[in-house]
Each structure stands twice: as structure tokens, then as C-alpha cells.
Design an enzyme around this catalytic site. Sequence first.
Site, short mmCIF file in Angstrom:
data_model
loop_
_atom_site.label_atom_id
_atom_site.label_comp_id
_atom_site.label_asym_id
_atom_site.label_seq_id
_atom_site.Cartn_x
_atom_site.Cartn_y
_atom_site.Cartn_z
N LEU A 20 -14.44 0.66 -3.34
CA LEU A 20 -13.54 1.81 -3.53
C LEU A 20 -14.34 3.06 -3.86
O LEU A 20 -14.11 4.14 -3.30
CB LEU A 20 -12.55 1.49 -4.67
N ALA A 21 -15.32 2.89 -4.76
CA ALA A 21 -16.13 4.03 -5.15
C ALA A 21 -16.89 4.58 -3.95
O ALA A 21 -16.91 5.80 -3.70
CB ALA A 21 -17.10 3.61 -6.25
N LYS A 190 -1.30 11.87 0.42
CA LYS A 190 -1.34 12.08 1.88
C LYS A 190 -0.59 13.36 2.24
O LYS A 190 0.46 13.66 1.67
CB LYS A 190 -0.75 10.87 2.61
N HIS A 248 3.58 2.20 -2.72
CA HIS A 248 3.49 3.27 -1.72
C HIS A 248 4.85 3.56 -1.07
O HIS A 248 5.27 4.70 -0.97
CB HIS A 248 2.53 2.91 -0.59
N ARG A 349 -1.08 0.37 14.10
CA ARG A 349 -1.13 0.98 12.76
C ARG A 349 -0.21 2.18 12.80
O ARG A 349 -0.37 3.09 13.61
CB ARG A 349 -2.57 1.42 12.45
C1 BG6 Z 1 -3.77 -0.23 -0.08
C2 BG6 Z 1 -3.41 -1.65 0.19
O1 BG6 Z 1 -3.13 0.22 -1.23
O2 BG6 Z 1 -3.39 0.59 1.01
C3 BG6 Z 1 -4.03 -2.13 1.50
O3 BG6 Z 1 -3.89 -2.47 -0.87
C4 BG6 Z 1 -3.69 -1.19 2.62
O4 BG6 Z 1 -3.59 -3.45 1.80
C5 BG6 Z 1 -4.02 0.24 2.23
O5 BG6 Z 1 -4.43 -1.57 3.76
C6 BG6 Z 1 -3.58 1.22 3.28
O6 BG6 Z 1 -4.01 2.49 2.96
P1 BG6 Z 1 -4.18 3.58 4.08
O7 BG6 Z 1 -4.49 4.83 3.33
O8 BG6 Z 1 -5.28 3.12 4.97
O9 BG6 Z 1 -2.89 3.64 4.81
#
Ligand code: BG6
Length: 481
Positions: A20-21, A190, A248, A349
Amino acid sequence: MSEVGRDPLDFIVIGASGDLARRKIYPALFSLYCQGLLPERFSVYGLARSAMDNDQFRERISSALTCRYVPGHSCGDYIRKFLDRCHYLSGAYDSADSFLSLFQLMREEGGPQLPNMVFYLAIPPAIFVDVARSIGNAGLVRCGGGDPWSRVVIEKPFGRDRQSSDHLTHELANVFTEEQTYRIDHYLGKEVIQNLMVLRFANLVFEPIWNRKYIERVWVDWRENIGIEGRAGYFDNYGIIRDVVQNHLLQIVAMIAMERPKISDARHIRDEKVKVLKSINFVSKADVVLGQYTASKWKDKQRIGYKEEDGVPADSITPTFAATRLYVDNERWKGVPFIIRAGKGMNRRENEVRLQFRDVEDNIFGMGARHLPSNELVIRIQPDEGVFLSIVSKQPGLDVVLEKTDLNLRYQLAFGASIPDAYECLLMDVIEGDKSLFIRSDELEAAWDIFTPVLQRFSEERVMPAEYEFGSLGPAIDRIL
Ligand code: BG6
């Protein structure tokens, strides 16, 4: 902004050697640095268990940096200057001594003036409390909201249910006050999500029709065409509802459904979101369809199923797909289903919100068509960010032929500029002390209340998710429509 420009700032990343970092935090800080948005005296201090020296740490950071905000020829210069500000210390997370040594390093590098401090816990939630305690025991947390300040940033998952989330909140509160705590939901950073309030409250045309009289159904769709990417240890314990729906996607619902805040500030925005979350009836088993992806051949490649992923038990019942029907039980939304559909291992996606309007009652244009296609407002969060309103229009020509077409706002075409990463905006807000895009503790409680009973029931009854092939649209959800 003046506060940011003047006061020294130490940005402390705990879990500094992690993914993450590397992928999100350092690149976002570097982007802010390139734009001149960080204080003159700004440093990054990384703490993690891995044995690494400063050079190795800097090497690791630099491999993730890209220059989006400075001309190519000066990129190397910016990277060098940024890396000079980055320091590393290896230490145990649960020891106050590690943090005392860190403090000493900060004093050696930074001089006598006490800096503002951001502690970013880029570590698994299971050790949030230990780390917070060690920071507290080392005396690094300043009391009150005055200068210089200390703030802590944490990322979901905030518990697995209401009870464990409350426990975490309570334990962290022994060290950091609610005011000092920044709970990130990176979706709120976002660009399109930040535009939701502007779209609704800065335009006259949407608000009068933003209610149950005109809207038949709201869809929140989220899909990924990848699997769990080696994260079995985390994902199998959480599943898709806890991973993206309870946070989210529920945040998106709250932004779509909330009333107009009196003022656009952190308190009023979050007050309105909490009201919406509290008016959502808790979800029952009949409101949810669960799924789990299975092996398939997709786009000429063999894809493994969820149960074949490394680290996933062969009898796992963890859902990788969930479609959920919610009702916001208030004057504005009574009876309008919000359908949240989320899945991994799907055909593409995509994340979008679709407001499906009711039919026009009288079709005065006849011509055999009984129903005119209903309008839809599509807000595409990613990829290819945009807002589209589908309307019925007359095809050019002598005859009256009706056709469904779109009024388009494509971000790429309309604004040209590249869209900042969510973390750039969120880290800037942490530094500036703006909490509008962070989750308040009562918001978190309300979000867990919606899902905790059904999650418990699924686990007690060991409910098997329906199977769907990797790369497909997921299981049928007619049952909840
Ligand atoms: C994260 C989830 O919070 O968000 C992941 O743990 C997911 O499973 C990710 O893939 C998606 O984030 P983004 O910004 O790529 O849509």
C-alpha cells in the site's frame, strides 16, 4: 493552505515496506511535492520490520514514482530531492522503543522545532491497536487540536462487524481522539464521486427529479475482471460484502441519497450521510444474492476458480460476488430499490451508478411502440469517467422515428487534464485537516448496522454462494429485482 506552507510536517508511514505504501502513499506524496503543495520542511519517515537501510528504502520508493506534474527533463531532479527527505527505521510495531528511536531520528533530521505529524498506519488492521498504543506510550501523540498537531490515518477493514468495529474504535480512541483520526475510504477521493454533490447541488435541473416520484430504481454496479490477486489471507476472511459493499459502495449510496447539507463542510456533509445510512433498513437474506467465481476459459486464457486460488480453503463459502437490494426509508426514497451489485472475476472492470427514471406515461408518438425507453442518468466512476443522460430523440429525417441516445460528459474529452489519484486528494485533506471525505465513527456504526445481521446469518447457516464462471456477468439476480 497557509498552514500547510508554513509549518514543518513529518509524514510517518508505519508499514513502510508494504505494498500500500509503495503503490499509493509515496506516489501520492510525490505528486503533492511536485505541485508545491507540501510544506517547505517536509519529511517522510518509514517504519517497518524489514531490515533495510535508507538507500534501499529510497530505491524502493523511487521504483514507484512517476512524474505527472513536472516536465520530463526535471523529473530526475524532483525525485532526487524528494528521496532526500525520506528516512527509514526498522523496528517492531508493538514496542514503544521503536517509536522513541523514530522520534530521535526525527529530531536529528528535523531540528528543534516540533513538526506536525501524520501517522499513516499502512499495516493490517489486526495490529492497528498495538501500533497506536506504542505511538501513545512513546509520548508522540499531542493532546488537543492545537499546533503542532498529530493525526492518524487508517484504512479499512474497520472490523468485521458492528461489534469488532466498535471495539477497534474504542481502543484507538484511547490514543487518538476522533478529531485526530482519519478513516480513509479511498473511493471518496475519486474524482467522479467528489463530483456527485456538485452535480446534485450546483445544478438546478437534477434536484427536482431526484426522488421516488421520478426515479424507479438506482443501480450501483462494481465489477473487476481480476481475481483476488494473491490476497487470500485477507479476502477469504472478509468476502466481497465487507471488502467493497459495506464501505465503498455504501458510501456511494449515501452520496446519491443524502439531502442537501446546509453548508459544504465536514460536519454537515457527514451529518447528512449518517441520516441516510440510519434510514436504510437492515438487509435480510432475501435481499442478497451471493456468488463465487469458478474456473473458466476467458479471453483465450484458462482462469482458475476462487477455490483454486492459493491460500483459499477448498470448501470456502466466501462470496466473491454479491447483489444487494436496499431501501432508504424516508420521504424522498421510500419504495425505490437501490441495487448494489459487486463482483470479482467478472467480464470487465467497471464502476458506475445508474439512476433509472420512470416511464413517460403517455406516448403521444404512437407508432406501435407502447413504451418509450425510460431516461437513465449514468455516472461512471471508472474507467473512462463520465456522466451520461440517455434521452429519447427524433432521428433526423422526414418521418418521426424515435431513438434512444445520450447526452455525454466524458471527462477525458471535456477536461483533458489527467485525473489525480484518489490518494493525492485524501492525503492533501489529511494535511489540511479537512475531514469531509473521511468516515466518522457514527457513520461507520450505521454502515455496519445495515449488514451485520445478514453477515452473521450467512456465516451461521454456511450459505453457499451460487457459482458463476470467471469472466461472466455473475449469477442471476432476478430474485431481488
Ligand atoms: C479495495 C478492495 O478497497 O478496493 C479491493 O480491498 C479492490 O478488493 C480495490 O480491488 C479497488 O480499488 P480501485 O481503486 O482499484 O477501484
